[in-house]
Structures are given as structure tokens and as C-alpha cells.
Design an enzyme around this catalytic site. Structure first.
Site, PDB file in Angstrom:
ATOM      1  CG  HIS A  47     -18.687  44.414  34.556  1.00  0.00           C
ATOM      2  ND1 HIS A  47     -19.173  43.232  35.349  1.00  0.00           N
ATOM      3  CD2 HIS A  47     -18.883  45.405  35.239  1.00  0.00           C
ATOM      4  CE1 HIS A  47     -19.559  43.611  36.483  1.00  0.00           C
ATOM      5  NE2 HIS A  47     -19.690  45.025  36.538  1.00  0.00           N
ATOM      6  CE1 TYR A  50     -25.220  43.313  30.613  1.00  0.00           C
ATOM      7  CE2 TYR A  50     -23.959  45.369  30.635  1.00  0.00           C
ATOM      8  CZ  TYR A  50     -24.573  44.574  31.410  1.00  0.00           C
ATOM      9  OH  TYR A  50     -25.078  44.692  32.636  1.00  0.00           O
ATOM     10  CB  SER A  92     -23.281  39.305  39.241  1.00  0.00           C
ATOM     11  OG  SER A  92     -22.597  39.837  38.348  1.00  0.00           O
ATOM     12  CG  HIS A  93     -20.108  42.677  43.579  1.00  0.00           C
ATOM     13  ND1 HIS A  93     -19.647  43.347  44.532  1.00  0.00           N
ATOM     14  CD2 HIS A  93     -19.559  43.664  42.433  1.00  0.00           C
ATOM     15  CE1 HIS A  93     -18.692  44.376  44.094  1.00  0.00           C
ATOM     16  NE2 HIS A  93     -19.015  44.571  42.838  1.00  0.00           N
ATOM     17  CG  HIS A  95     -15.215  37.540  38.746  1.00  0.00           C
ATOM     18  ND1 HIS A  95     -16.529  37.488  38.110  1.00  0.00           N
ATOM     19  CD2 HIS A  95     -14.461  36.730  38.076  1.00  0.00           C
ATOM     20  CE1 HIS A  95     -16.496  36.510  37.059  1.00  0.00           C
ATOM     21  NE2 HIS A  95     -15.325  36.252  36.934  1.00  0.00           N
ATOM     22  CD  GLN A 238     -15.188  47.131  43.825  1.00  0.00           C
ATOM     23  OE1 GLN A 238     -15.308  45.820  44.317  1.00  0.00           O
ATOM     24  NE2 GLN A 238     -15.941  47.203  42.653  1.00  0.00           N
ATOM     25  CG  ASP A 266     -24.440  53.684  40.600  1.00  0.00           C
ATOM     26  OD1 ASP A 266     -25.045  53.654  39.420  1.00  0.00           O
ATOM     27  OD2 ASP A 266     -23.767  52.839  41.043  1.00  0.00           O
ATOM     28  CD  GLN A 312     -18.310  50.047  46.044  1.00  0.00           C
ATOM     29  OE1 GLN A 312     -19.396  49.668  46.068  1.00  0.00           O
ATOM     30  NE2 GLN A 312     -17.586  49.886  44.838  1.00  0.00           N
ATOM     31  CG  ASN A 528     -25.315  42.107  35.967  1.00  0.00           C
ATOM     32  OD1 ASN A 528     -24.840  41.144  36.850  1.00  0.00           O
ATOM     33  ND2 ASN A 528     -24.480  42.901  35.770  1.00  0.00           N
TER      34      ASN A 528
END
Lengths: 747, 232
Positions: A47, A50, A92-93, A95, A238, A266, A312, A528
Site C-alpha cells: 500500500h 508500491y 481506493s478504500h 478493504h 478507522q 496529511d 483520521q 493509487n
């Protein structure tokens, strides 16, 4: 928290391969501490590093005169004129969204928003590309409902309009849905903020929410396949708080209007670890962190937990020392935590202290440079032969009806009616109004067009075409509004790269994206990669997703008033731009009507795309076009029906050319085609001939039925009912377990 | 006319509102931070949409107790004009400056789509841009828009002409029990109400988002032109 000794067993459980752990031992010259092992494992996770994709991503086109920052920053930055820049990325999110759909999707939106405002841009639009399992699968409804509520819950509260996106259903996503979120923001070109830290001795400042134990090892989880134990990983998901993120957005933008910020990053995947490491590595400096000063939500957190937490709504910044108090006041005004947690050094190391003890001390160079890179083996991908067109079992009218009423052809209004698409007061085309969403640039007459697309069934059959076609369709969707396509972001969702067949899919898809991008001067400026999207069953079998190289695109309209939508006007003629050879392989019709996923997908022709698209854009800019829609899923008849339903107008179509069976002509998914509605048909046809662009008359607009001589005669009202029937039925169907209502999401 | 727009932490439609006022007046309204307690010199105070304080606890509940709301209340008591849209309407009911309450939408989902509104309020600057009985389109974007009040209060609102706007069909038919018309399930299809002196108005939908052709139409414009004409 683990109390196991640090050894190769623990390293494996953290997702490190044995040889990767060997490298860690060599770099450190000793057994790493638990915190150090945690840092290596997340930084070297697929993740964050890469490691399987990097070699191939390097081949993508990333440059154009209008590209200000390409891949490598938090988001891509392009010149949109008048000294302004569009800043955008998709991420992407997947999982987390399977394990806990509401929070997974919500925090996906939160994460991509932060990537954009970290750079100094105000987010002006969200889009999302979603792939769900078969609607008849027992879990699909839970996931759809949670994901849609999560996206809405976060975006609506943030006050960023959700203006577009796409949704697919396919059984390969039954246990592995894809949630890809894209944000577009606008910044002044002279006020773009980057992450490279600078200035030894400068303070490192933590702002935003407090750190808790949520999301620890989220990046590692996202780098592994699913199995029956996956739901036990819920603590790695999260929890989002869009209200805090809204405050963080306003506070950051207020601070960025001063000259206090040197760099900012961030805290996304791998939280404090990756933000600190990236800022220091990019700036070529060292960084000292004292975790005693990190705002904490829970008592007795260990350094390992704080460094790996993915709580977050947090940011890390390097500030000018003489501006620290000014910055503190801004964050206090917005009632957010503000803490100096360290400083930059010339050590070239990341040093983490907690309770007076050094918990981690790692040389940054090797942590970045010796990160594994894999050139994973591939096997030649077996392509499918061209389809021999099957006979039409049900007729065109019934076929159209079934496509429009099916999960993949149905109106998405049920979804977008839960997303605030108008907040911000600049939305020109809301979802469903045009091939791309259009948002005006505040204070100007310019507009941005934006869209996402991908057709996974094409990529399953031929990954090169899958990659290329996604780019072409995005470019076409931008063009169909009259916009000039500028750049794209890619979100590459695949199964395990350790499977040579899957790796071949990845490599081919990237080639396709690259070739299409080069041919269209449409560079990739951010992206991504999400791998290991597969599920291991209890019997050991593995279900891989259909590959989804999702593309998000942004285009510009110098005068937004010239943009067109797709709704058919009350009169005029319909023209078809582009050639129809009759490619039915991998078509929606073949899948939905005959239940077959077969044949070669439609071929791609970059020169024809460019020629046809440039022609269409020019005609729109000349004011010759009332409405425009590209031909995609379901072919020509679905494109015409969508225009008719949007305009609530009928039309009388002419039969297709001799030599092609009627159903092949109307349902084929040949690329590079557009349907135009115009009052100047003769002039447009003449111009097309002069430009060498294939064009033909489709029919005449008027009445309230969609009619095709002797073949079809169906009221547009009836089609609208069919089109709108799927989602209410799917979501409303009776079940023992009523849909879960999340208390925090609606207001 | 001097207009102030209140910004709470979590407010998110203040820019939309400011833009609508700029379209009709050419002047940008002043932004008011929630912690200030002085609103002197203003003719109109607007509470815009959003999620003040995250709408945690109840929509508008915490904002209703912020320092500026004391000032807004005094301003209204002296005859000042106050407009609350969406979250602003919720705040005005929580502050008991308007009767009733906004419950969760009947369908338990966030609603973001166009609705039609019938203009019913009388003798108010907030409805004077339309003729009585006019129908206009407005986007709605809320999770808690289901208006409710005690039956005698509903009777009173209707009797006194204080129902400002009602949800209806495009042709102007009010259908309380039709989920496609009265989408959030509001009592008697009420979308907006007026205070006793008709100088405080709250409504759920967003006329400020339909004030330019390019943004989908100008159906919302009469709200702002009516206010402008009255307050100069």
C-alpha cells in the site's frame, strides 16, 4: 498490543517477507524494536511502497505543458487558466469498505479530501467509482447501503458536492467491493503546498484530531487478501469524523493564506509514520519526534501504536518558527489540537522518543532506498477470439427494457439522491445531467468537467484494452460536454500480483493506459494502486476480482455556458458520430440478455477517438449541438434511450445499415462514438465529411415514444419507470434483518 | 440593506448564500463568526445550511446555544429580520425562535433532490417576491427535514398565514401522504414557517442554489429580490 519478541515470526505476522526482514536486520545492524519493525512493515507494505507496481507505473505519460505537479505529490496539479490550478486524485478504500462499509467508505472520502486540501486547494467536487457484488448475493445489499450512506455522510457534512461517479455489479466483487473516491479542488497556482520538509531546527507540528488506537496496521491489512477471518480485522478500520475534517479544512486554508507553512502532509495510511518519513525523506533532512506531545485520545498508548495509528483528520506540518504562535491561534479558533511534536534535524534519521526512551531510530535513506521493488513474473495473457454474433432471442424493445431495468443499466438516482450535489453553489451539471459533472470555477465563467470510468469485463477479457478503453471513455465523457480533457488520475484495482496471470493483467492494463494517454495528450498526474483484491475461501480456492483500472479525468471549459448535457431537447435531429462495425463481444447485451461473458472486447483506435472527439468538441463549442452523449454500455440504443429519458422526449429512429443484423447495430459497443442532438444536422454532416469523420442520421426527435420502424414502439415514460425500478426494489426488498441505520450519519 | 451570514463550525452553505445575495444586490454580505455577540447595524441575519457542530446531539441543538444566538435573539426581539435555511431552520426551532421541530426524514435517508414549493405565507418579505399560490422548484439536501409541531400549533400557523412554503407537485397539488411529493414526511407538507411578527422565517430547501440560469434555473431568485425590495 503484542508482547511477542521481535523476530522473524512477528515480522511475518506484520506482513514482511523473510528476505525483507533480512534487509531490515542489515539496515539496523541489530534486532529492531517493536516500533521500528512496525515502521518498516508499513512503509514497505504494498500500500505504501508500491513495490509490485512501481516499475510499471514509471512508464506512464505524466507530462504536458499544463501539468504543474505530476505523480509523487499528495495529488496531481494542472493549470486551468486565470492563474488557477485544479488539484485532484483518486484513491481506493476497498478493504475497509468490505469489513465495515459505512466507515470504510466515509474515511475513504475523508482521506482523499485531505490529499487535496493538504496542497492548499479548496475541494469543489467529489466523485466515486464503486463496484459491488452480484445483487442476488446475500451480502451485497449490506455493502451497497453502508457504502452509499458512508460516502454521503462524510461528503454532505464536509460541504463538498458529490457530483458524479459510476457503479457496477459483478459476482467477482461479492466479497471484495471496490470503493474508489476522487476529489477535485481548486487552488491559486502560486499557493500550492508540498510535503518536502526544509529548514533544520524548524518545528514539526501536529494538528487535527487526537490519536487513538484505531486503524493500526490498516495499510498492512490493505496489502493482503481476504479470508474468513477478515471480519475480525474490524479494529483496523478507522472511524471518520467529517465535522472535525471540515474544521481542519477551514483551519488549514486559513493558515495557508499566511506564510507560516513550509510543508504539510496529511496523515493517511500508516499515519504519523508515513507522514513524518515522507516529509523528511523528500526534504533530505532528519526528523525527531517526541510522542509525549502527541495529542492522545486514549491512555497508555505505546509508541508502536501511536506511530501506526490511522486515526483520521490529522495533519503534520513544518512551520516557520516565528509563525508558530499565529498558527496556534488559528487552530485554537477552530477548536482543533495543535502540538509541536518534534523538529527537523540534519541527522538523516527518524528518531522517535516516548517517555524519555528512544523507541525508534532509523536511517531514512535506506528505509526509502532499500524498500523492496519487485519485477514480478507474468504469463502471456490468453485473449479471447472475436465473438460470432448470436441471434437475438427477445427483440430490441424487450432487450432494451431488460438492460435499463437491470442492475448495471438501471438509473443510479437512488444513490445520487443521497449525495448533496449542489452545495458550494457552483454545480452546473448534477449527476445524470451530462456525460461528466460540470462545476463552475467560483468567481469566473470557467468550468471544470470531471468523470470516472472503467469497464472491468473488457479488462477481464483483454487487460490492455481494459486499460486503454477506460482512458478513452473518460476522455470521451469529458469531450461530450464540450470540455477540453486535460489530465487523469488512475486507481488500479487488481488481485494478487504474486499470481503471474494477475500480474500480467496489471502490466497490460498499465500499457493500455499509457498508450491511450500518450495518443490523446492526456497525462496521468496522480494515482493509487490497490492490489490483493481477492478472497480466499475456506476450501483454499481464490476468487479474484475482475480487474478495474479506474480512470478519473478532468477537463476545462473556457466558457462554462457553452457546455451541453445529455438530455434530448424537444425537437431536432439525432446524429451518430463514429463507425459501427458491430462489436458485441463482452457487451452488456451479451451478459444481461444471454448471460454470456465472451469474445474479444471492442477494439480501440486512438486516431479515430481523437479525430471524432475533437470534431464533437468543436461542434459543441460552435453552438451546433443541443445535447451529446457518448455510446458506451448497452450500445447505441441505450445511449439514445438515456437521452430520451433525461429529456422526457421521444424520437423516431431509422433502421440500421443493411449488412448488420438490427440487434447487432443497436447493442454493439464499438468505441469512439457519440450521439448528437442538433438543429443544424446538414451543417454538422457537412463539417464531418470535411473532417473525415464518419457520421450518419439516426432519427428525428419528437413525441413521447421511442420508435424504430416496425421493431420498437415504447413510451419514454415506460422506459423511465423500468429504469428507476431496480434500486428501490433491491434496497426495499423484504428481509429478516432490516437495514442498519447509523446514528451518526444523517442530519 | 446590510446582511450578515452566521458561520458556525460546520456551516457549509455560507458561500452559496453569499453568492445569491451578490447576484441580486451586487454586494457581498458580511460573515459573522459564531462567537461574536454583537450584530449591530444589520438589517438581516441569515443562518445558512450545513452541519453546525457536526449536528451531533441533535441538528442545530448546540448552535442554538452559541454566543451569537443570544445576539440574534435580541436582534429579532427588536424587530430584526432573520432567515434560516436548512440547518439554519433547525437552529431557529432549537432556539425556539420558530415553533416546531425538524425530525429525521420519514424515509430515514438523506434527501438530495429537487422539490416543488407552494408559496403560502402572507405579509412577509420572505414571500413577497412571489404571488400567493405560486409554485417554484428548489433543491433540498437534508437528513432531518421532517417538520412537526403540536396539532394546535399547526392549526394556529395555518390560521395566521404563517405557513410560508408547502411541498407540492409541479402543478401545485399538496399531497401530505405521497412520499414523492412530501418527501421528508413533514406535517401538513410544511417546508417553511414564519414567526408571529413574520420577520423570522425558516425553510428546509435551498432557494439560494437556484439563482442563476447556468446553475439550473432562477426559481429561487424571488426570495432574494423580495427581501431586497423590502429592505432596500
Amino acid at each position: 498490543m503484542t508482547t511477542a519478541p521481535v523476530d522473524i515470526e512477528l515480522a511475518r505476522s506484520f506482513g514482511l517477507k523473510d528476505d525483507e526482514y533480512e534487509t531490515v536486520l542489515n539496515i539496523m545492524g541489530r534486532t529492531p524494536s517493536l516500533t521500528e519493525l512496525g515502521i518498516f512493515s508499513v512503509m514497505w507494505s504494498e500500500h505504501c511502497s508500491y513495490k509490485s507496481s512501481r516499475l510499471h507505473l514509471k512508464t506512464l505519460p505524466t507530462k504536458a505543458p499544463w501539468v504543474i505537479h505530476g505523480p509523487g505529490e499528495n495529488a496531481g496539479v494542472i493549470d486551468i487558466g486565470e492563474g488557477l490550478a485544479a488539484v485532484f486524485k483518486m484513491e481506493s478504500h476497498n478493504h475497509p469498505s468490505f469489513i465495515e462499509p459505512y466507515q470504510g467508505a466515509a474515511t475513504g472520502v475523508g482521506g482523499i479530501l485531505r490529499d487535496v486540501f493538504t496542497m492548499g486547494a479548496r475541494p469543489i467536487a467529489n466523485l466515486n467509482a464503486l463496484r459491488f457484488g452480484d445483487p442476488t448475493h446475500k451480502d451485497t445489499k449490506r455493502v451497497v447501503d453502508g457504502v452509499v450512506r458512508g460516502i454521503g455522510g462524510y461528503g454532505n457534512c464536509m460541504g463538498v458536492p458529490t457530483v458524479g461517479g459510476e457503479v457496477n455489479f459483478h459476482s467477482s466483487y461479492n466479497c471484495n467491493p471496490l470503493v474508489n473516491a476522487m476529489t477535485v479542488g481548486i487552488a491559486r497556482q502560486d499557493r500550492i503546498f508540498l510535503s518536502a520538509a526544509a529548514g533544520v531546527g524548524n518545528p514539526v507540528v501536529y494538528v487535527g484530531s487526537k490519536t487513538g488506537r484505531d486503524g493500526i496496521h490498516g495499510a498492512t491489512m490493505s496489502s493482503a487478501e481476504f479470508d474468513s477471518e477478515s471480519s475480525s480485522k474490524r479494529p483496523t478500520v478507522q472511524v471518520g469524523d467529517p465535522f472535525t475534517e471540515k474544521l481542519l479544512l477551514e483551519a488549514c486554508l486559513e493558515l495557508m493564506a499566511t506564510d507560516a507553512v513550509i510543508s504539510i502532509q496529511d496523515m493517511g495510511a500508516a499515519g504519523l509514520t508515513s507522514s513524518a518519513v515522507e516529509m523528511a525523506s523528500k526534504g533530505g533532512v532528519g526528523i525527531d519526534l517526541d510522542l509525549d506531545h502527541v495529542p492522545q485520545r486514549e491512555a497508555n498508548m505505546h509508541a508502536y501504536e501511536m506511530m501506526l495509528s490511522e486515526s483520521q483528520e490529522r495533519m503534520l506540518m513544518v512551520l516557520r518558527p516565528d509563525r508558530t504562535e499565529e498558527a496556534r491561534k488559528i487552530f485554537e479558533k477552530w477548536e482543533l489540537d495543535f502540538a509541536i511534536v518534534g523538529k527537523l534535524t540534519d541527522s538523516g534519521r527518524i528518531t522517535v522518543r516516548h517517555n524519555g526512551t528512544v523507541e525508534a531510530d532509523i536511517p531514512l535513506g535506506p528505509l526509502a532506498d532499500e524498500a523492496p521493488i519487485y519485477d514480478r513474473p507474468t504469463v502471456p495473457y490468453e485473449r479471447q477470439p472475436a465473438l460470432v454474433p448470436p441471434a437475438d432471442p427477445c427483440g430490441i424493445e424487450k432487450g432494451l427494457s431488460r438492460l435499463l431495468a437491470g442492475a448495471n443499466g438501471a438509473s443510479r438516482a437512488w444513490i445520487w439522491n443521497q449525495y448533496d450535489s449542489g452545495v458550494g453553489g457552483q454545480t452546473v451539471q448534477r449527476p445524470g445531467g451530462a456525460d461528466s459533472a460540470i462545476v463552475r470555477v467560483e468567481g469566473t465563467n470557467r468550468g471544470l468537467a470531471m468523470t470516472t470510468d472503467c469497464t472491468p469485463r473488457y479488462g477481464q477479457a483483454d487487460p490492455y484494452i481494459g486499460g486503454a478503453q477506460a482512458v478513452l471513455e473518460v476522455w470521451r465523457n469529458l469531450t461530450a460536454t464540450g470540455a477540453k480533457p486535460l489530465a487523469m488520475t488512475d486507481n488500479l484495482n487488481f488481485a494478487s500480483p504474486e499470481n503471474p496471470r494477475i500480474m500480467a493483467q496489471f502490466v497490460e492494463a498499465v500499457k493500455g493506459i499509457g498508450d491511450a494517454g500518450r495518443a490523446l495528450d492526456f497525462p496521468v498526474v496522480s494515482g493509487n494502486v490497490s492490489l490483493y483484491n481477492e478472497t480466499r475461501g475456506d476450501d483454499g480456492s481464490v476468487t479474484a476480482i475482475q480487474p478495474a483500472p479506474v480512470i478519473g479525468g478532468v477537463g476545462v471549459l473556457d466558457d462554462v455556458r457553452k457546455a451541453v448535457g445529455l438530455a434530448m431537447p424537444q425537437d431536432g435531429e439525432l446524429l451518430l458520430v463514429g463507425e459501427t462495425k458491430g462489436e458485441l463481444g463482452q457487451s452488456m447485451w451479451l451478459k444481461e440478455i444471454l448471460g454470456r461473458e465472451e469474445g474479444a472486447p471492442p477494439s480501440v483506435d486512438f486516431a479515430a477517438e481523437r479525430r471524432n472527439g475533437d470534431f464533437v468538441r468543436e461542434q459543441i463549442q460552435h453552438g451546433a449541438v443541443e445535447a451529446c452523449h457518448d455510446v458506451a454500455d448497452g450500445g447505441l440504443i441505450v445511449a439514445v434511450a438515456e437521452m430520451a429519458m433525461a429529456g422526457n422526449t421521444g424520437c423516431v429512429l431509422e433502421k440500421g445499415p443493411a449488412g448488420l443484423p438490427e440487434h447487432v447495430y443497436w447493442f454493439a459497443e464499438d468505441q469512439a462514438r457519440y450521439v448528437l442532438a442538433t438543429n443544424q444536422a446538414d451543417a454538422v454532416m457537412k463539417a464531418a465529411k470535411a473532417a473525415g469523420v464518419p457520421v450518419s442520421r439516426l432519427g428525428r426527435i419528437g413525441g413521447d415514444v421511442l420508435a424504430l420502424d416496425g421493431v420498437m414502439n415504447v413510451s419514454v415514460q415506460h422506459l423511465r419507470q423500468q429504469h428507476g425500478s431496480f434500486f428501490p426494489r433491491f434496497i426495499g426488498q423484504e428481509e429478516d434483518d432490516a437495514p442498519v441505520v447509523h446514528l451518526d450519519e444523517i442530519s | 440593506m446590510k446582511t450578515g451570514i452566521v458561520v458556525f463550525p460546520g456551516t457549509n452553505r455560507e458561500r452559496d448564500m453569499a453568492q445569491a445575495f451578490r447576484v441580486v444586490s451586487g454586494k457581498a454580505p458580511q460573515m459573522l463568526w459564531h462567537q461574536q455577540d454583537n450584530v449591530d447595524g444589520l438589517d438581516l441575519i441569515v443562518l445558512p445550511g450545513g452541519f453546525s457542530f457536526g449536528d451531533y446531539l441533535r441538528s442545530g441543538a448546540m448552535a442554538a446555544h452559541s454566543p451569537i444566538m443570544q445576539a440574534v435573539r435580541r436582534f429579532a426581539e427588536k424587530g430584526g429580520y432573520v432567515l434560516g435555511v436548512c440547518n439554519g431552520f433547525q437552529i431557529l426551532t432549537e432556539a425556539q425562535m420558530l415553533p416546531g421541530a425538524l425530525l429525521r426524514n420519514a424515509g430515514m435517508r438523506f434527501l438530495s433532490q429537487d422539490c416543488h414549493l407552494k408559496v403560502e405565507g402572507r405579509d412577509s418579505i420572505f414571500t413577497s417576491g412571489w404571488k400567493h399560490g405560486d409554485v417554484f422548484r428548489a433543491p433540498m439536501a437534508h437528513g432531518d427535514g421532517n417538520y412537526t409541531a403540536a396539532p394546535d400549533m399547526l392549526d394556529r400557523l395555518e390560521g395566521e398565514g404563517r405557513v410560508a412554503f408547502r411541498y407540492c407537485t409541479a402543478e401545485g397539488h399538496v399531497k401530505d401522504s405521497d412520499e414523492h411529493v412530501n418527501m421528508n414526511g413533514s406535517a401538513r407538507s410544511i417546508a417553511g414557517v414564519l414567526s408571529e411578527n413574520r420577520r423570522v422565517c425558516g425553510l428546509m430547501p435551498h432557494p439560494e442554489n437556484l439563482t442563476e440560469e447556468i446553475l439550473g434555473g432562477t426559481d429561487g431568485l424571488p426570495l432574494f429580490t423580495g427581501i431586497m425590495e423590502a429592505l432596500g
